[in-house]
Scaffold this active site. Sequence first.
Site, PDB file in Angstrom:
ATOM      1  N   ASP A 300    -112.158 -82.431 -18.448  1.00  0.00           N
ATOM      2  CA  ASP A 300    -111.817 -83.431 -19.448  1.00  0.00           C
ATOM      3  C   ASP A 300    -112.178 -84.832 -18.935  1.00  0.00           C
ATOM      4  O   ASP A 300    -112.046 -85.136 -17.751  1.00  0.00           O
ATOM      5  CB  ASP A 300    -110.318 -83.340 -19.744  1.00  0.00           C
ATOM      6  CG  ASP A 300    -109.909 -84.167 -20.937  1.00  0.00           C
ATOM      7  OD1 ASP A 300    -110.553 -84.050 -21.989  1.00  0.00           O
ATOM      8  OD2 ASP A 300    -108.934 -84.931 -20.824  1.00  0.00           O
ATOM      9  N   GLU A 347    -116.942 -82.513 -20.437  1.00  0.00           N
ATOM     10  CA  GLU A 347    -116.528 -83.128 -21.698  1.00  0.00           C
ATOM     11  C   GLU A 347    -117.072 -84.546 -21.689  1.00  0.00           C
ATOM     12  O   GLU A 347    -116.490 -85.461 -21.104  1.00  0.00           O
ATOM     13  CB  GLU A 347    -115.001 -83.101 -21.808  1.00  0.00           C
ATOM     14  CG  GLU A 347    -114.467 -83.573 -23.168  1.00  0.00           C
ATOM     15  CD  GLU A 347    -114.267 -85.078 -23.233  1.00  0.00           C
ATOM     16  OE1 GLU A 347    -115.079 -85.756 -23.914  1.00  0.00           O
ATOM     17  OE2 GLU A 347    -113.324 -85.567 -22.603  1.00  0.00           O
ATOM     18  N   ASP A 400    -108.517 -82.368 -30.605  1.00  0.00           N
ATOM     19  CA  ASP A 400    -108.233 -83.751 -30.962  1.00  0.00           C
ATOM     20  C   ASP A 400    -108.747 -84.128 -32.350  1.00  0.00           C
ATOM     21  O   ASP A 400    -108.438 -85.218 -32.846  1.00  0.00           O
ATOM     22  CB  ASP A 400    -108.851 -84.705 -29.931  1.00  0.00           C
ATOM     23  CG  ASP A 400    -108.076 -84.736 -28.626  1.00  0.00           C
ATOM     24  OD1 ASP A 400    -106.855 -84.493 -28.651  1.00  0.00           O
ATOM     25  OD2 ASP A 400    -108.698 -84.996 -27.580  1.00  0.00           O
TER      26      ASP A 400
END
Length: 511
Positions: A300, A347, A400
């Site tokens: 992430d 990511e 998200d």
Amino acid sequence: MSFERSSGILLHITSLPSYGGIGDLGPAAYEFADFLAAAKQRLWQVLPLSPTGYGNSPYAALSAFAGNPLLLSLEKLAEWGWIDADRIAGLPGRSGNIHFDEVEKQKMPLLEEAARNFLHRHNEAQLTAQWARFEAYCRTNASWLNDYAHYSMLRERFNFACWNEWPKEYAYRDPEALSRLEKEHGEDLAIEQVIQFAFDEQWSALRQYCAEREIRFIGDVAIFVNYDSADVWTHRDIFDLNEDLSPVRVSGVPPDYFSATGQRWGNPLYRWDVLEERGFDWWVDRIRRAHSLYDLTRLDHFRGFEAYWSIPAEDDTAVNGEWVKAPGAALFSRLNEALGKLPFIAEDLGLITPEVDALREQFDLPGMRVLQFGFSNRGAHNYLPHRYEKNTVVYTGTHDNDTTCGWWENGATKVEKSALKAYLHPGREGVVWPLIRAASTSVADICLFPLQDILELGSEARMNVPSRSRDNWGWRCPEGVLAPKLAEKLAELTVVTDRDFVPKDEKAADG
């Protein structure tokens, strides 16, 4: 590194329709694995499995190493003989969204009771093999398990206050105070260790079940950790803290089109110079742990490994932050040296610089593309399939994003709708399956779909709204919706787009 052409579904464990009010590692997880196999999906992506803190976010974890106790299946513990079946009767059912406070209030005492029973009954014949595995587990995971047990017990003892608010001898980890704690509360500490052992036992069993069906897990590692965590309490020397233990500077992202004040995440920053001098030992341990849990790992906020936004801790916004270089290349080189070439997914969403791209390409990591982002303007077309490279992971949306139905109905602009219609000609069936087909037919090695999109659900099924601090992460899959016809529909697409698993002997025969 190159990945086998495949597809899969993004569904966090908490979103399963399990007994007890929250998704867990029990029967519903195995039923979902069967659905994946029937649909010829080879990947199951989950969010971080860590115990959660503020806001119940898996990205605001109390430990970068531990498993979330709430993911434990009480049904499985009853099967093991750790707790009587009648003790777990009357819990919330398998339907409806998660009420985290209620679940924790009801489930944690039962988990502690089951762990205590295991400690007291481990000499019984049916438990002796598990006891031997428990002792081996404690030895293997001693580098983090003992400290996490201390942290978790003290946190509960001091009414869940942040560790820097505990009595000074505990906040500063006075050896005599900790030694006294071990003597006076040895069983309570052992219970924390047993709960973690049970998590690993249940996770390993599910992972083995999936592996037998050629399904691999994609996990998630957040770059930063919570200030209120066992990691910062235990390893204060590798975080940028003042003498009073408060953070000097914290994480976030700068002001942009979406926010004039940026985002102040508030995680303490690493002392990368100290970590580098020590051979990145904490990161090696962290990734070793992730590698023991997952087959592939999504990193992430990958751009933070090249440079991160550093904000004065006393500031309420991210406006006064600055970019600071991070030793990403040295870190990944060390990880490869210590652990071998690891299957990372970067990511790399948002504002990505050439330096971030260069870091990702240096280590041959696939980047991410999200189809919902691709229709706003020419600069967004990088997210559309005609711009993809093979070494890419494509999503219709992520945890998200709004669901694709929700985005189309509530968030997509006229420009985006016009562009999508020109690109995909969706017709009467709506936009979800045309986007799923666009991902599947692309050259990207991996495509992933949130289960909400497979089910064509609306905004009511959204997992997370990043700007909202409450009422996130609670969605659960309704019971009975994973029908054979849906699996067949997805399987047919998977076969024709060459994303289904073909055994080696069949490949040889085809050749």
